[in-house]
Enzyme design. Structure first.
Site, PDB file in Angstrom:
ATOM      1  N   ASN A   9      17.547  11.294 -59.454  1.00 50.26           N
ATOM      2  CA  ASN A   9      16.661  12.482 -59.786  1.00 50.26           C
ATOM      3  C   ASN A   9      17.221  13.155 -60.530  1.00 50.26           C
ATOM      4  O   ASN A   9      18.166  14.142 -60.164  1.00 50.26           O
ATOM      5  CB  ASN A   9      16.052  12.812 -58.498  1.00 50.26           C
ATOM      6  CG  ASN A   9      15.196  13.943 -58.673  1.00 50.26           C
ATOM      7  OD1 ASN A   9      14.908  14.301 -59.950  1.00 50.26           O
ATOM      8  ND2 ASN A   9      14.903  14.919 -57.648  1.00 50.26           N
ATOM      9  N   LYS A  11      16.136  15.759 -62.205  1.00 49.86           N
ATOM     10  CA  LYS A  11      15.535  16.969 -62.117  1.00 49.86           C
ATOM     11  C   LYS A  11      15.372  17.703 -63.479  1.00 49.86           C
ATOM     12  O   LYS A  11      14.915  16.900 -64.361  1.00 49.86           O
ATOM     13  CB  LYS A  11      16.313  17.965 -61.255  1.00 49.86           C
ATOM     14  CG  LYS A  11      16.432  17.308 -59.724  1.00 49.86           C
ATOM     15  CD  LYS A  11      17.104  18.354 -58.807  1.00 49.86           C
ATOM     16  CE  LYS A  11      17.266  17.527 -57.633  1.00 49.86           C
ATOM     17  NZ  LYS A  11      17.588  18.440 -56.602  1.00 49.86           N
ATOM     18  N   HIS A  93       8.409  15.943 -53.923  1.00 52.45           N
ATOM     19  CA  HIS A  93       9.664  16.643 -53.919  1.00 52.45           C
ATOM     20  C   HIS A  93       9.784  17.807 -53.395  1.00 52.45           C
ATOM     21  O   HIS A  93       8.737  18.778 -53.822  1.00 52.45           O
ATOM     22  CB  HIS A  93      10.417  16.321 -55.378  1.00 52.45           C
ATOM     23  CG  HIS A  93      11.915  16.875 -55.010  1.00 52.45           C
ATOM     24  ND1 HIS A  93      12.481  17.976 -54.944  1.00 52.45           N
ATOM     25  CD2 HIS A  93      13.067  15.799 -54.825  1.00 52.45           C
ATOM     26  CE1 HIS A  93      13.669  18.143 -54.535  1.00 52.45           C
ATOM     27  NE2 HIS A  93      14.047  16.769 -54.758  1.00 52.45           N
ATOM     28  N   GLU A  95      11.174  20.472 -54.111  1.00 51.19           N
ATOM     29  CA  GLU A  95      11.167  21.513 -55.231  1.00 51.19           C
ATOM     30  C   GLU A  95       9.748  21.744 -55.762  1.00 51.19           C
ATOM     31  O   GLU A  95       9.156  22.533 -56.142  1.00 51.19           O
ATOM     32  CB  GLU A  95      12.103  21.204 -56.183  1.00 51.19           C
ATOM     33  CG  GLU A  95      13.537  21.316 -55.651  1.00 51.19           C
ATOM     34  CD  GLU A  95      14.569  20.802 -56.405  1.00 51.19           C
ATOM     35  OE1 GLU A  95      14.400  19.907 -57.409  1.00 51.19           O
ATOM     36  OE2 GLU A  95      15.644  20.543 -55.765  1.00 51.19           O
ATOM     37  N   GLU A 163      14.268  13.781 -47.308  1.00 53.45           N
ATOM     38  CA  GLU A 163      15.291  14.559 -48.062  1.00 53.45           C
ATOM     39  C   GLU A 163      15.224  16.002 -47.225  1.00 53.45           C
ATOM     40  O   GLU A 163      14.141  16.699 -47.560  1.00 53.45           O
ATOM     41  CB  GLU A 163      14.734  15.114 -49.387  1.00 53.45           C
ATOM     42  CG  GLU A 163      14.948  13.739 -50.276  1.00 53.45           C
ATOM     43  CD  GLU A 163      15.221  13.789 -51.575  1.00 53.45           C
ATOM     44  OE1 GLU A 163      16.127  13.597 -52.207  1.00 53.45           O
ATOM     45  OE2 GLU A 163      14.440  14.863 -52.214  1.00 53.45           O
ATOM     46  N   GLY A 169      21.135  19.887 -52.839  1.00 52.85           N
ATOM     47  CA  GLY A 169      21.978  20.368 -53.632  1.00 52.85           C
ATOM     48  C   GLY A 169      23.128  21.390 -52.839  1.00 52.85           C
ATOM     49  O   GLY A 169      23.835  22.249 -53.368  1.00 52.85           O
ATOM     50  N   SER A 208      22.200  15.782 -51.116  1.00 48.35           N
ATOM     51  CA  SER A 208      23.750  15.939 -51.326  1.00 48.35           C
ATOM     52  C   SER A 208      24.627  14.311 -50.917  1.00 48.35           C
ATOM     53  O   SER A 208      25.379  14.248 -50.348  1.00 48.35           O
ATOM     54  CB  SER A 208      24.480  16.938 -50.236  1.00 48.35           C
ATOM     55  OG  SER A 208      23.958  18.157 -50.918  1.00 48.35           O
TER      56      SER A 208
HETATM   57  P1  PGA Z   1      20.757  16.565 -54.415  1.00 48.35           P
HETATM   58  O1  PGA Z   1      19.289  16.390 -54.670  1.00 48.35           O
HETATM   59  O2  PGA Z   1      21.628  14.947 -54.317  1.00 48.35           O
HETATM   60  O3  PGA Z   1      21.481  17.113 -55.570  1.00 48.35           O
HETATM   61  O4  PGA Z   1      21.080  16.983 -53.140  1.00 48.35           O
HETATM   62  C1  PGA Z   1      18.730  15.270 -54.249  1.00 48.35           C
HETATM   63  C2  PGA Z   1      17.145  15.466 -54.452  1.00 48.35           C
HETATM   64  O5  PGA Z   1      16.894  16.613 -54.590  1.00 48.35           O
HETATM   65  O6  PGA Z   1      16.306  14.550 -54.592  1.00 48.35           O
END
Ligand code: PGA
Length: 246
Positions: A9, A11, A93, A95, A163, A169, A208
């Site tokens: 992803n 983003k 997601h 976000e 997630e 993150g 992460s």
């Molecule tokens: P990350 O993000 O691996 O940077 O923690 C995962 C995600 O939001 O899909």
């Protein structure tokens, strides 16, 4: 166990010049032991598809509108993603849920649109840190799963990603015990609702995932792959995670 899936992803990251990272992943993994999808920003989907043509890596969007077309300034439909070369789309997601107020009902409408367009939906669920501290993790993810998925899902059109919001993150993934607990609950709920059709629905962990922790996460029961954010941006990091999956 279904064939693992490792999805990146990107983003809101990635310009034309970054397509070389995706191409490097493809060149380093001509015959991977897992399925691979890269989800760049919408602006790059078409060029990413061209870059990866003839490789075993798929391309995904990061969101779509529930409607097929119309007066929705700034939005992108599932059919448009498909037309640009995508075969997957990340939906729900955290976000999107937090920054754009997406509800489970919204997500379910998008999943239906994705399916109608022939895309595989990667549907995200996960609790916030406050919900975990309040002991509500299982209740929250079970509700999100039940309400974000339409009836009739199967392994071809649906992937589920657990997630935990607090792990995204953060640099620190959830513990293997916590991942195992939630994935077992999700697997049980999918089987109860969809029966044998759920067998091929892959359950990804995201939050992460890095080269250092990927192998341990992939070894957990009911983990069928990973949704990778930050570590998917470089060919070396994403490649190491792909290698750990196979
Ligand atoms: P990350 O993000 O691996 O940077 O923690 C995962 C995600 O939001 O899909």
């Amino acid at each position: 166990m279904p064939r693992p899936l490792v999805a990146g992803n990107w983003k809101m990251n990635g310009l034309n010049r970054d397509l070389t990272e995706a191409r490097a992943v493809a060149d380093a993994h001509p015959a991977p032991n897992c399925d691979i999808v890269i989800c760049p920003p919408a602006t790059l989907i078409s060029r990413m598809s061209a870059t990866l043509e003839g490789t075993s890596i798929g391309v995904g969007g990061q969101d779509c509108h529930h409607a097929g077309s119309g007066a929705h300034t700034g939005d992108v439909s599932a059919e448009m993603l498909r037309d640009a070369g995508a075969d997957h789309v990340i939906l729900g997601h955290s976000e999107r849920r937090s920054a754009h107020g997406e509800t489970d009902d919204d997500v379910r409408g998008k999943v239906e649109a994705a399916r109608a367009a022939g895309l595989t939906a990667i549907v995200c669920v996960g609790e916030t840190g406050a919900e975990r501290e309040a002991g509500r993790t299982i209740e929250v993810v079970a509700r999100q799963l039940a309400e974000s998925l339409p009836d009739g899902c199967d392994g071809l059109d649906t992937v589920v990603a657990y997630e935990p919001v607090w792990a995204i993150g953060s640099g620190g993934a959830a513990s293997e015990a916590d991942i195992a607990e939630v994935h077992a609950v999700l697997r049980g709920a999918l089987t109860e609702r969809y029966g044998a059709d759920a067998e091929g629905v892959r359950l990804l962990y995201g939050g992460s995932v890095k080269p250092e922790n990927a192998a341990g996460i992939f070894a957990i029961e009911h983990v069928d792959g990973a949704l990778v954010g930050g570590a998917s941006l470089s060919a070396s990091g994403f490649g190491a995670i792909i290698s750990a999956a196979g």
